[in-house]
Scaffold this motif. Structure first.
Motif, mmCIF file in Angstrom:
data_model
loop_
_atom_site.group_PDB
_atom_site.id
_atom_site.type_symbol
_atom_site.label_atom_id
_atom_site.label_comp_id
_atom_site.label_asym_id
_atom_site.label_seq_id
_atom_site.Cartn_x
_atom_site.Cartn_y
_atom_site.Cartn_z
ATOM 1 N N SER A 60 2.277 9.175 -6.014
ATOM 2 C CA SER A 60 2.789 10.510 -5.688
ATOM 3 C C SER A 60 3.885 10.928 -6.662
ATOM 4 C CB SER A 60 3.320 10.521 -4.259
ATOM 5 O OG SER A 60 3.838 11.776 -3.941
ATOM 6 N N HIS A 61 4.777 10.010 -6.996
ATOM 7 C CA HIS A 61 5.842 10.323 -7.952
ATOM 8 C C HIS A 61 5.280 10.589 -9.341
ATOM 9 C CE1 HIS A 61 9.148 9.824 -5.251
ATOM 10 N NE2 HIS A 61 8.878 8.541 -4.998
ATOM 11 N N LYS A 62 4.279 9.813 -9.735
ATOM 12 C CA LYS A 62 3.665 10.017 -11.049
ATOM 13 C C LYS A 62 2.965 11.374 -11.114
ATOM 14 C CE LYS A 62 3.052 5.137 -11.986
ATOM 15 N NZ LYS A 62 2.103 4.024 -12.076
ATOM 16 N N ASP A 116 0.828 -1.200 0.000
ATOM 17 C CA ASP A 116 0.000 0.000 0.000
ATOM 18 C C ASP A 116 0.873 1.265 0.000
ATOM 19 O OD1 ASP A 116 -2.509 1.358 0.108
ATOM 20 O OD2 ASP A 116 -2.137 1.729 2.227
ATOM 21 N N LEU A 117 1.899 1.252 0.812
ATOM 22 C CA LEU A 117 2.803 2.403 0.867
ATOM 23 C C LEU A 117 3.550 2.560 -0.458
ATOM 24 C CD1 LEU A 117 3.945 4.695 2.520
ATOM 25 C CD2 LEU A 117 5.658 3.128 3.423
ATOM 26 N N LYS A 118 3.925 1.420 -1.064
ATOM 27 C CA LYS A 118 4.609 1.480 -2.359
ATOM 28 C C LYS A 118 3.696 2.085 -3.426
ATOM 29 C CE LYS A 118 8.011 -2.195 -2.353
ATOM 30 N NZ LYS A 118 8.408 -3.481 -2.966
ATOM 31 N N ASN A 119 2.432 1.703 -3.413
ATOM 32 C CA ASN A 119 1.487 2.244 -4.392
ATOM 33 C C ASN A 119 1.298 3.738 -4.209
ATOM 34 O OD1 ASN A 119 1.051 -0.198 -5.641
ATOM 35 N ND2 ASN A 119 -0.755 -0.698 -4.428
ATOM 36 N N ARG A 120 1.160 4.170 -2.953
ATOM 37 C CA ARG A 120 0.988 5.602 -2.694
ATOM 38 C C ARG A 120 2.205 6.395 -3.115
ATOM 39 N NH1 ARG A 120 -0.318 6.233 3.098
ATOM 40 N NH2 ARG A 120 -2.275 6.219 3.638
ATOM 41 N N CYS A 121 3.365 5.828 -2.857
ATOM 42 C CA CYS A 121 4.613 6.489 -3.238
ATOM 43 C C CYS A 121 4.714 6.572 -4.766
ATOM 44 C CB CYS A 121 5.792 5.724 -2.660
ATOM 45 S SG CYS A 121 7.368 6.566 -2.838
ATOM 46 N N ALA A 122 4.363 5.488 -5.450
ATOM 47 C CA ALA A 122 4.407 5.481 -6.913
ATOM 48 C C ALA A 122 3.427 6.502 -7.492
ATOM 49 C CB ALA A 122 4.097 4.082 -7.439
#
Length: 161
Positions: free
Chosen positions: A9-11, A1-7
């Protein structure tokens, strides 16, 4: 979940940098979006609209007091609006065929919030202008009393049915 949010956010950061640093010719932008969005069946248009509306919302929240930030924020809002308008304009048929009104409602909500914020800022600007004029008139009339327009009298009338 944190990885998805980070991805995500970067996008969004990457999309924001492209959109806000590219004030372009509206006709060329529309043409590029019409020919460049190739995955319209896979909801590419809706995803781009959602991303642009999120960027518009974040841009409104990230205002700071300095004049440079206000100028860049106005420019950012203009660029984001230009891109959002071009996406909707070039993909009207796709948007009508998908029948997903949730995305349209979300975008409409973000645009409405941005307009409300702009109206509030314009009212604040007018108020600050009036205060500035009062200070200037006070400087001119050093010893005089500053007159403020009278507050209208009001009363509470009972309603009779």
């Amino acid at each position: 979940d944190l990885k998805n949010r980070c991805a995500v956010s970067h996008k969004l950061f990457f999309i924001r940098k492209i959109v806000t640093h590219s004030k372009c010719n509206p006709a060329l932008l529309r043409s590029a979006l019409q020919n460049g969005l190739t995955q319209t069946d896979s909801r590419e248009v809706e995803v781009l609209m959602q991303a642009l509306s999120k960027i518009l919302r974040r841009d409104g929240k990230e205002h700071t007091i300095s004049s440079n930030a206000i100028d860049s924020s106005q420019n950012n809002s203009t660029c984001i609006s230009q891109w959002l308008s071009a996406v909707v304009d070039t993909n009207m048929g796709t948007l009508l065929n998908t029948g997903n009104s949730k995305t349209m409602e979300q975008v409409k909500k973000e645009v409405t919030a941005s307009i409300s914020q702009t109206q509030a800022l314009l009212s604040l600007k007018d108020l600050l202008g009036q205060v500035s004029e009062m200070f200037e008139s006070k400087k001119v009339k050093k010893g005089a009393v500053v007159e403020v327009s009278p507050v209208p009298l009001y009363g509470i009338e009972p309603l009779i049915f």
